[in-house]
Write an enzyme that holds these catalytic residues in place. Structure first.
Site, PDB file in Angstrom:
ATOM      1  N   GLY A  78       4.216 -20.568  23.070  1.00 20.35           N
ATOM      2  CA  GLY A  78       4.862 -20.855  21.788  1.00 20.35           C
ATOM      3  C   GLY A  78       4.711 -22.307  21.380  1.00 20.35           C
ATOM      4  O   GLY A  78       4.418 -22.626  20.217  1.00 20.35           O
ATOM      5  N   LYS A 106      -5.591  -6.552  29.126  1.00 18.32           N
ATOM      6  CA  LYS A 106      -6.349  -7.498  29.955  1.00 18.32           C
ATOM      7  C   LYS A 106      -5.471  -8.122  31.027  1.00 18.32           C
ATOM      8  O   LYS A 106      -5.966  -8.533  32.080  1.00 18.32           O
ATOM      9  CB  LYS A 106      -7.024  -8.562  29.078  1.00 18.32           C
ATOM     10  CG  LYS A 106      -6.084  -9.335  28.154  1.00 18.32           C
ATOM     11  CD  LYS A 106      -5.497 -10.569  28.769  1.00 18.32           C
ATOM     12  CE  LYS A 106      -4.521 -11.230  27.834  1.00 18.32           C
ATOM     13  NZ  LYS A 106      -3.898 -12.431  28.401  1.00 18.32           N
TER      14      LYS A 106
END
Length: 351
Positions: free
Chosen positions: A15, A208
């Site tokens: 973030g 992934k």
């Protein structure tokens, strides 16, 4: 046209890293107000020997001393610990928090601005609803009642924050907001390509992390580059098989975007999932995932194990276990005491 206010919802490692990119672009482009708000969950940190609130330290120093130490963000970035205040005037919401906190955060923040749009950078949060595989962006769309795009790519947070060149993929269906959102993220060091394939982009970003567990198991067993390369290839194939089962219209080209093969490669060689999976194997079962996460990630969350647990019942329900032997083996090693070396004993005749 009125300038757009942007709020980043989440202030962890990724973030804060993406906030460095966005802050540069809000200052550079006239479409946005310069000021960037980051909702920062208020927690106490030790700063210069004194216990203080993380948001207070950030607003004084412009450094997130817990999740992105050593990186100073621009002066027009402000931390706001009150979620309602953080989102009240936002025209664009950037979601960067662990998927298990999404519903609670939306519930706590109250109504959002009319005409707002969101971009989810959240990897995971897959749920089976009525036979359909629901995505985290679907949940956000349902809870917020507005358009939600997704951004995924080969983006190790510390490298992004340091200004090292990388790429990302924006998944967005509406043409109305596409150019504006590309401008919000794209810059010389962070190149963004927009595609319309939201499920492909988002599921690549989630799955992934499961393959990265397998790569970490290989590292923990001291296998070499050939073995890891083989697992990455098999992992990509199983990602395609899983995604195409639920979303048959996902495009081949998506897997060659940054969100696909590039993100898979970087996550299998770096990143938190690989790191923790290696530690799991080297610990020979002495430490559980929660302990490893706490010791190695400094408050960050491990996503690969959560996603593996989310997709396992989905694979069982839809008879996908035999079609996804690598995913099945990774789950078995991680949660069912399966021998780690079975990672290289997959069935013959695999695609």
């Amino acid at each position: 046209m009125a300038k757009k206010n942007v709020t980043v919802v989440g202030s962890g490692n990724w973030g804060m890293a993406i906030a460095t990119i966005i802050a540069g672009n809000t200052a550079r482009h006239p479409e946005f107000t310069d000021d960037l708000t980051v909702w920062m969950f208020d927690e106490e940190v030790q700063h210069k020997g004194v216990k203080r609130k993380l948001s207070e330290v950030f607003n004084e120093t412009k450094e997130n001393v817990k999740y992105l130490p050593g990186i100073t963000l621009p002066p027009h970035v402000k931390a706001e610990p009150d979620i309602k205040k953080a989102v009240a005037n936002a025209d664009i919401l950037i979601w960067v928090l662990p998927h298990q906190f999404v519903a609670r955060t939306v519930q706590n923040m109250g109504p959002v601005k009319q005409g707002a749009v969101s971009v989810s950078l959240i990897k995971g949060g897959l749920e089976l609803e009525g036979g359909k595989l629901g995505l985290c962006s679907d949940l956000l769309r349902k809870l917020l009642g507005h358009e939600v795009a997704v951004l995924m790519g080969a983006n190790v947070a510390n490298e992004v924050a340091a200004g090292e060149f990388c790429e990302a993929t924006l998944g967005i269906q509406s043409e109305d907001h596409k150019d504006m959102l590309v401008k919000l993220f794209d810059c010389q060091t962070f190149r963004v390509n927009a595609v319309s394939d939201i499920p492909g982009v988002e599921l690549c970003g989630a799955l992934k992390n499961v393959v990265a567990l397998g790569a970490g198991f290989c590292d923990g067993l001291d296998y070499g580059g050939n073995t890891k390369a083989a697992l990455i290839r098999i992992g990509l194939q199983e990602m395609k098989t899983f995604i195409r089962y639920f979303y048959p219209n996902v495009k081949d080209a998506t897997f060659l975007e940054s969100c696909g093969v590039a993100d898979l490669i970087t996550t299998c060689f770096g990143g938190r999932n690989r790191k923790c999976a290696e530690a799991f194997i080297r610990g020979k079962g002495a430490k559980g995932w929660d302990t490893i996460e706490k010791e190695l990630l400094g408050g960050q969350k491990l996503q690969g194990t959560l996603t593996a647990q989310e997709i396992w019942p989905v694979m069982q329900k839809h008879n996908l276990i035999d079609k996804l032997p690598l995913f099945s083996t990774i789950y078995g090693i991680a949660f069912e005491d399966k021998a780690p070396w079975t990672i290289v004993k997959l069935p013959q005749g695999m695609p």
